[in-house]
Design a protein around this motif. Structure first.
Motif, short mmCIF file in Angstrom:
data_model
loop_
_atom_site.label_atom_id
_atom_site.label_comp_id
_atom_site.label_asym_id
_atom_site.label_seq_id
_atom_site.Cartn_x
_atom_site.Cartn_y
_atom_site.Cartn_z
N ARG A 30 0.84 -1.19 0.00
CA ARG A 30 0.00 0.00 0.00
C ARG A 30 0.87 1.23 0.00
NH1 ARG A 30 -5.36 -1.09 3.44
NH2 ARG A 30 -6.04 -2.72 2.07
N TRP A 87 -2.14 0.66 -8.31
CA TRP A 87 -3.01 -0.35 -8.88
C TRP A 87 -4.20 -0.60 -7.98
CZ3 TRP A 87 -2.03 -1.99 -13.69
CH2 TRP A 87 -0.74 -1.87 -14.17
N THR A 88 -5.36 -0.84 -8.59
CA THR A 88 -6.53 -1.27 -7.83
C THR A 88 -7.43 -2.12 -8.71
OG1 THR A 88 -8.26 -0.57 -6.28
CG2 THR A 88 -8.07 0.70 -8.30
N TYR A 89 -8.24 -2.94 -8.06
CA TYR A 89 -9.19 -3.81 -8.75
C TYR A 89 -10.56 -3.15 -8.74
CZ TYR A 89 -12.01 -7.87 -9.90
OH TYR A 89 -12.89 -8.72 -10.50
N SER A 129 -9.67 6.81 -3.73
CA SER A 129 -8.31 6.36 -3.99
C SER A 129 -7.62 5.84 -2.73
CB SER A 129 -7.49 7.49 -4.60
OG SER A 129 -7.44 8.58 -3.70
N GLU A 150 -7.55 2.78 -1.58
CA GLU A 150 -7.11 1.39 -1.68
C GLU A 150 -6.10 1.16 -2.80
OE1 GLU A 150 -7.84 -1.11 0.44
OE2 GLU A 150 -8.87 0.38 1.64
N LEU A 151 -5.34 2.15 -3.16
CA LEU A 151 -4.36 2.00 -4.23
C LEU A 151 -3.12 1.29 -3.72
CD1 LEU A 151 -4.63 5.47 -5.96
CD2 LEU A 151 -5.65 3.32 -6.67
N GLU A 152 -2.58 0.40 -4.53
CA GLU A 152 -1.41 -0.38 -4.17
C GLU A 152 -0.32 -0.17 -5.21
OE1 GLU A 152 -2.67 -4.42 -3.79
OE2 GLU A 152 -4.08 -3.95 -2.21
N TRP A 202 -6.73 -5.47 -13.09
CA TRP A 202 -6.31 -4.39 -12.21
C TRP A 202 -5.89 -3.22 -13.10
CZ3 TRP A 202 -4.97 -4.53 -6.75
CH2 TRP A 202 -5.39 -5.68 -6.11
#
Length: 76
Positions: free
Chosen positions: A3, A13-15, A40, A42-44, A22
């Protein structure tokens, strides 16, 4: 994937539930241009070569990273 915890504009990246892949988001827009993101949190970041990543986002991100690396190597 890690994260993102720094203070610059959120990107990563996010789903999405309406896409099987993704996507990479920057400033609430996917790099492929197909999606907008309202939350935004939960962006990884990382795993840019994961097989479930959108190829359009992945290609644009890889091109940006190559340009940045080339620019940094010219500075040295």
């Amino acid at each position: 994937m890690k994260r993102k915890t720094d203070t610059k504009a959120p990107e990563g990246w996010t789903y999405l539930y309406n896409s099987p892949k993704w996507h990479y988001f920057r400033d609430s827009r996917s790099l492929c241009g197909k999606f907008l993101l309202l939350d935004s949190s939960e962006l990884e970041e990382g795993k840019n070569d994961h097989p479930k990543n959108c190829m359009g986002c992945r290609r644009k991100l890889e091109a940006e990273l190559k340009r940045q690396a080339a620019a940094e190597s010219r500075k040295i």
